[in-house]
Design an enzyme around this catalytic site. Structure first.
Site, mmCIF file in Angstrom:
data_model
loop_
_atom_site.group_PDB
_atom_site.id
_atom_site.type_symbol
_atom_site.label_atom_id
_atom_site.label_comp_id
_atom_site.label_asym_id
_atom_site.label_seq_id
_atom_site.Cartn_x
_atom_site.Cartn_y
_atom_site.Cartn_z
ATOM 1 N N ASP A 16 52.957 41.103 40.944
ATOM 2 C CA ASP A 16 51.528 41.242 40.649
ATOM 3 C C ASP A 16 51.324 41.301 39.136
ATOM 4 O OD1 ASP A 16 50.887 41.403 43.292
ATOM 5 O OD2 ASP A 16 50.162 43.475 43.258
ATOM 6 N N LYS A 18 44.676 36.382 45.499
ATOM 7 C CA LYS A 18 44.242 37.041 46.739
ATOM 8 C C LYS A 18 42.773 36.783 47.029
ATOM 9 C CE LYS A 18 47.316 41.106 46.354
ATOM 10 N NZ LYS A 18 48.237 40.957 47.481
ATOM 11 N N GLY A 46 50.384 49.911 46.613
ATOM 12 C CA GLY A 46 49.934 50.817 45.553
ATOM 13 C C GLY A 46 50.435 52.232 45.694
#
Lengths: 298, 197
Positions: free
Chosen positions: A28, A85, A157
């Site tokens: 990411d 995304k 996360g």
């Protein structure tokens, strides 16, 4: 589509691209600079985002597709593939990302779902899709909708690998269960899994998923990545784990190395030395159920 | 016949399965010492920058080049074709290659993933067309002396060979067609064994 003696967007071209990512780490990133760090560390692709999942948790509110300017900047910054995304069911965000030149679209539970019943019909796109799953039925539903790659969800996360492990083990156990059934049991298995008979039969005959399966959601260390590889995934997504840590360059390189040499404990030990602070991490029971991203998707 | 498949990243498992299907002994190569005793090496498709960095960290460049001087044959598919090329257009600054085959390749030559495609190819030495799967593929811009063109698509070179080196910009390992694996093992690896002996 077929023109000039060539056919684009075929299933083989879409699933084949995922085959090329195997054994690799997809990272990411939220800036062009981070994308370059990921490429230099040996990432096989980057996921272009507005915020990493850990920050999405903190920010709250509705999480959407990244700003096109951000996606374009990241595409321009690197030569490796760029994924992006869209929200679950938000087929217009998917159309936009395809038009920007994203190489793969992740229809992701990390963003706030746009449709609580239907996922995107992915067959209509030339660009391939990856989707999340917690079990075999969910994986096969996404594949039936046209996903050319899946990833177990984990809990994004958190820096906590426990949900990634749970989902990977569930998928593997259910594949073993289906593979061991007799032919006449497959119709009922399809009903139990909520999946089409043809795909359940394929899994039964081949003893594996018909597409590449990566692991995601909570991987924060080289040992985490190697753990998921030894549990049978084809590669890993690392979200917040790299750029929320003390020394992203070094940690990114270490996770790449551990993913390749996942059975070599000496190499994993070596690359795990002095990596600095890992991301803090969250225990799953401390997350209210409504805020658990893995529950999104149907 | 023992054929190594570089197993750092990418579609190495498919090459191993194809080699086993034609009766060759295939070995996954993750560290340079595993090249010992290999008559041939396949460098698979994957992400060339990622594979290059992983090769660098464990001293693969010197060991592969050394084994080739002793007669080991090499076949690079897609990313593998980039890694064995002498010259790379549009590579990353400082991107290393093995420099084993006198060709110039262009990375991501056709564009992005939406431009990836399949096409039937006429390949020299094969009777029937071969289905080429091109994924964010490179193409070969030029070839040097001693390098023969085996296939072109739309005027672009997509398969070449020299005495013991072969490069294809597409992915035979993603099809069930084993003809190019057979060709590599029987025409390049056997020959290199004779030359090297």
């Amino acid at each position: 589509m077929s023109e000039n003696n060539r056919e684009t967007g075929t299933l083989r071209v879409k699933t084949g691209f995922a085959e090329m990512l195997k054994g690799g780490v997809i990272m990411d990133v939220v800036t062009a600079e981070q994308a370059k760090i990921a490429e230099d560390a040996g990432a096989v692709a980057v996921m272009a985002l507005e915020r990493v999942p850990a920050d999405i948790r903190v920010a709250g509110g509705v999480a959407r597709m990244a700003d096109p300017t951000k996606v374009t900047e990241i595409i321009k910054a690197v030569t490796i593939p760029v994924m992006a995304k869209c929200r679950i069911g938000h087929f217009v965000e998917a159309q936009v990302l395809e038009s920007l030149g994203a190489d793969y679209i992740d229809e992701s539970e990390v963003l706030t779902p746009a449709d609580e019943q239907y996922h995107v019909n992915k067959w209509g796109f030339t660009v391939p899709f990856v989707c999340g799953c917690r079990n075999l039925g969910e994986a096969l539903r996404r594949i039936a909708e046209g996903a050319a790659m899946v990833r177990t969800k984990g809990e994004p996360g958190t820096g906590n690998v426990v949900e990634a492990v749970r989902h990977m083990r569930t998928v593997s156990d259910e594949i073993a269960w289906v593979a061991g059934l007799r032919d006449e049991q497959l119709f009922d298995a399809a009903k139990q899994l909520g999946a089409t008979y043809d795909l359940v039969k394929w899994v039964h005959d081949n003893g594996k998923l018909p597409v590449v399966n990566f692991s995601a959601g909570g991987i924060a260390t080289p040992a985490d990545a190697a753990l998921m590889m030894q549990l049978g995934c084809d590669g890993v997504f690392v979200g917040s784990g790299i750029f929320k840590s003390g020394d992203p360059e070094k940690r990114a390189r270490a996770i790449v190395e551990a993913t390749t040499h996942y059975e070599n404990a000496e190499i994993i030990a070596d690359v795990s030395r002095d990596l600095g602070e890992a991301m803090v991490g969250i225990n799953i029971p401390d997350i209210p159920e409504a805020q658990r991203m893995q529950e999104r998707g149907w | 016949m023992r054929i190594g498949v570089l197993a750092l990243q990418g579609a190495f498992r498919e090459h191993i399965l194809a080699l086993e299907a034609i009766g060759a002994s295939a070995v996954a190569v993750r560290l340079p010492a595993q090249l010992d005793g290999c008559d041939g090496l396949i460098i698979p498709g994957g992400e060339s920058t990622a594979i290059a960095k992983l090769m660098d960290r464990h001293g693969f460049y010197e060991s592969v080049q050394g084994r080739c001087r002793e007669g080991m044959a090499v076949w690079g598919t897609c990313a593998g074709a980039i890694l064995i090329a002498k010259r790379i257009s549009d590579g990353l600054p400082g991107q290393r290659s093995l420099g084993l085959l006198d060709i110039q390749v262009r990375r991501n030559a056709y564009g992005r993933q939406s431009d990836s495609f399949e096409a039937g190819l006429e390949v020299k030495g094969l009777d029937e067309p071969f289905q080429g799967i091109f994924i964010r593929a490179p193409w070969i811009e030029s070839v040097g002396e001693g390098v023969r063109v085996l296939a072109e698509h739309d005027g672009r070179i997509v398969a070449v060979r020299s005495a013991s080196m072969m490069a294809t910009t597409f992915h035979p390992e993603l099809t069930r067609d084993l003809r190019l694996h057979r060709y590599f093992v029987s025409d390049l690896c056997s020959r290199s064994r004779l030359d090297g002996a």
